[in-house]
Scaffold this active site. Structure first.
Site, PDB file in Angstrom:
ATOM      1  CG  HIS A 210      76.270  72.115  47.843  1.00  0.00           C
ATOM      2  ND1 HIS A 210      77.219  73.049  48.134  1.00  0.00           N
ATOM      3  CD2 HIS A 210      76.743  70.943  48.326  1.00  0.00           C
ATOM      4  CE1 HIS A 210      78.235  72.478  48.759  1.00  0.00           C
ATOM      5  NE2 HIS A 210      77.973  71.205  48.899  1.00  0.00           N
TER       6      HIS A 210
HETATM    7  C1  UD1 Z   1      78.515  65.919  47.866  1.00  0.00           C
HETATM    8  C2  UD1 Z   1      79.251  65.875  49.204  1.00  0.00           C
HETATM    9  C3  UD1 Z   1      79.450  67.282  49.719  1.00  0.00           C
HETATM   10  C4  UD1 Z   1      80.111  68.180  48.688  1.00  0.00           C
HETATM   11  C5  UD1 Z   1      79.273  68.139  47.425  1.00  0.00           C
HETATM   12  C6  UD1 Z   1      79.817  69.000  46.330  1.00  0.00           C
HETATM   13  C7  UD1 Z   1      78.691  63.890  50.593  1.00  0.00           C
HETATM   14  C8  UD1 Z   1      77.998  63.449  51.804  1.00  0.00           C
HETATM   15  N1  UD1 Z   1      78.468  65.164  50.227  1.00  0.00           N
HETATM   16  O1  UD1 Z   1      77.211  66.420  48.117  1.00  0.00           O
HETATM   17  O2  UD1 Z   1      80.275  67.250  50.865  1.00  0.00           O
HETATM   18  O3  UD1 Z   1      80.191  69.507  49.173  1.00  0.00           O
HETATM   19  O4  UD1 Z   1      79.223  66.775  46.982  1.00  0.00           O
HETATM   20  O5  UD1 Z   1      78.952  68.976  45.252  1.00  0.00           O
HETATM   21  O6  UD1 Z   1      79.437  63.137  49.991  1.00  0.00           O
HETATM   22  N2  UD1 Z   1      73.735  64.947  41.263  1.00  0.00           N
HETATM   23  C9  UD1 Z   1      73.695  65.136  39.914  1.00  0.00           C
HETATM   24  N3  UD1 Z   1      74.830  64.929  39.200  1.00  0.00           N
HETATM   25  C10 UD1 Z   1      75.989  64.547  39.776  1.00  0.00           C
HETATM   26  C11 UD1 Z   1      76.019  64.343  41.164  1.00  0.00           C
HETATM   27  C12 UD1 Z   1      74.887  64.558  41.892  1.00  0.00           C
HETATM   28  O7  UD1 Z   1      72.684  65.492  39.348  1.00  0.00           O
HETATM   29  O8  UD1 Z   1      76.999  64.396  39.051  1.00  0.00           O
HETATM   30  C13 UD1 Z   1      72.515  65.209  42.035  1.00  0.00           C
HETATM   31  C14 UD1 Z   1      71.717  63.959  42.253  1.00  0.00           C
HETATM   32  O9  UD1 Z   1      70.383  64.290  42.246  1.00  0.00           O
HETATM   33  C15 UD1 Z   1      72.114  63.546  43.657  1.00  0.00           C
HETATM   34  C16 UD1 Z   1      72.317  64.888  44.321  1.00  0.00           C
HETATM   35  O10 UD1 Z   1      72.870  65.731  43.295  1.00  0.00           O
HETATM   36  O11 UD1 Z   1      71.176  62.767  44.265  1.00  0.00           O
HETATM   37  C17 UD1 Z   1      73.254  64.856  45.479  1.00  0.00           C
HETATM   38  O12 UD1 Z   1      74.507  64.282  45.098  1.00  0.00           O
HETATM   39  P1  UD1 Z   1      75.425  63.556  46.198  1.00  0.00           P
HETATM   40  O13 UD1 Z   1      76.696  63.087  45.607  1.00  0.00           O
HETATM   41  O14 UD1 Z   1      74.611  62.571  46.945  1.00  0.00           O
HETATM   42  O15 UD1 Z   1      75.755  64.691  47.226  1.00  0.00           O
HETATM   43  P2  UD1 Z   1      76.049  66.253  47.056  1.00  0.00           P
HETATM   44  O16 UD1 Z   1      74.863  66.977  47.561  1.00  0.00           O
HETATM   45  O17 UD1 Z   1      76.546  66.606  45.682  1.00  0.00           O
END
Ligand code: UD1
Length: 374
Positions: A210
């Site tokens: 991821h």
């Molecule tokens: C975040 C953390 C990362 C951790 C990861 C675990 C930061 C900078 N990064 O990254 O350290 O390893 O979580 O998952 O805080 N999304 C969904 N549903 C959700 C959450 C996210 O669909 O419940 C999708 C959305 O499109 C979103 C993307 O995932 O834009 C990224 O989510 P985000 O919370 O920005 O960061 P992660 O890549 O999950």
């Protein structure tokens, strides 16, 4: 006031809340969920698996750019601090919510406590590395998971007196939950897959990916999937797909690289499902920080698809090998493990299931000291 935001925070806070409740006298806790992760599979399911209490407050910030997400957490967290006036704000890990809430607290003169302090990948292109460095700079009490973290902190000018080596709370969760781990075959069946695929001579591998550096660029993701497709000819692979990765496979038109007979794509898994999948695996291929630690604790060989790790003890003492994104290195790593030459490792110091108790005892003592010493 304890803060969680994203998936890897939940397994860290669960044992801390339990240790606070068991401490004599109990340490009162107020749980804030920022809502950075909001999908049922990324949040609610984990609360259930970890027997976490419902958050006392959910800020419901949702997704956004790093700036928007961080700013939104800050804006919504400030009134909660004003209203509840906690003696300290406790944050875990390195996600955007960790930094955002620390920053609000420190500017209001509320002590910041950071659990999992001092880990450094040395790679400032990782958003988590920025979150780690900045959170540690503004923390008043810092709990570390491995001894190398203290040297990192001292190099950045953090006084040793602020730092306490408490061990790894992720592993507390692992110990507490392992008896309830869900059988891997049941997990596959629950998603409509034939579990027989797990029973081949080589066993099976588990994959999670991821990191933006691995999944946000079409060519990088394509090359990784091609390599994994080759690995899957040796042993079937079970993927637990992060929403970001699933979306990018679609967006970049890479779905045809998935061999459905040998590469099983699952949605993000619950904690008990992941424990069961990892526990039974011949190997794990990942870019996650948490899985590097959990495989070390489980004694399962792990190949980390990154150039660096902020968790060097998993390589030095545990079962982890860094293979980057290099096709030859990944295939050689898999060959070694399947030939029985994988690392067996040993469990690092204080990864013993009691880290949260040490934190509760230390924090109680620390909070009881006269204010001027903080
Ligand atoms: C975040 C953390 C990362 C951790 C990861 C675990 C930061 C900078 N990064 O990254 O350290 O390893 O979580 O998952 O805080 N999304 C969904 N549903 C959700 C959450 C996210 O669909 O419940 C999708 C959305 O499109 C979103 C993307 O995932 O834009 C990224 O989510 P985000 O919370 O920005 O960061 P992660 O890549 O999950």
């Amino acid at each position: 006031m304890c803060v969680v935001g994203a998936r890897p925070n939940f397994m860290k806070i669960a044992p801390i809340l339990r240790a606070f409740a068991a401490h004599q006298p109990p340490v009162p806790a107020f749980l804030v969920h920022t809502g950075q992760h909001y999908d049922a599979s990324m949040s609610d399911k984990l609360f259930e698996d970890l027997a976490l209490p419902r958050p006392d407050l959910n800020l419901e910030v949702g997704s956004g750019s790093h700036a928007v997400q961080t700013a939104e957490v800050m804006k919504r967290f400030e009134p909660a601090l004003d209203e509840h006036k906690p003696s300290c704000v406790l944050v875990v890990g390195d996600v955007n919510s960790t930094l955002a809430c620390s920053l609000v607290a420190v500017k209001k003169g509320v002590p910041v406590v950071h659990v999992e302090a001092g880990l450094r990948s040395g790679d400032r292109r990782m958003p988590e590395e920025i979150n780690r460095v900045l959170t540690d700079q503004i923390s008043d009490r810092l709990y570390t998971t491995e001894r190398s973290a203290l040297a990192n902190l001292q190099r950045e000018g953090v006084a040793a007196e602020r730092v306490c080596f408490a061990g790894n709370v992720m592993i507390d969760s692992l110990h507490a939950s392992r008896p309830r781990a869900r059988n891997a075959a049941d997990t596959l069946r629950a998603h409509g897959h034939d579990a027989g695929v797990l029973n081949g001579a080589a066993g099976y591998g588990v994959v999670t990916l991821h990191r933006p550096s691995n999944v946000d660029h079409a060519e990088v993701l394509r090359a990784l999937l091609e390599t994994l497709r080759t690995v899957a000819q040796r042993l079937p692979l079970v993927f637990a797909l992060h929403p970001r990765t699933r979306a990018n496979i679609e967006r970049f038109g890479l779905a045809e690289l998935v061999d459905p007979a040998r590469m099983i794509l699952l949605p993000p898994q619950g904690y008990l499902e992941m424990l069961g999948l990892m526990g039974g695996a011949a190997l794990v291929l990942t870019d996650s920080g948490g899985l590097q630690e959990e495989t070390t604790a489980l004694g399962v060989p792990c190949l980390t698809l990154r150039e660096n790790t902020e968790r060097p003890i998993t390589v030095e003492q545990g079962t982890n090998t860094m293979v980057g994104r290099d096709r030859a290195a990944i295939l050689a790593g898999v060959d070694d493990i399947l030939a029985g030459r994988g690392k067996h490792g040993r469990v690092p110091e204080y990864w013993d299931g009691h880290a949260a108790e040490r934190i509760a005892a230390d924090l109680w003592r620390w909070l009881s000291q006269p204010r001027a010493e903080h």
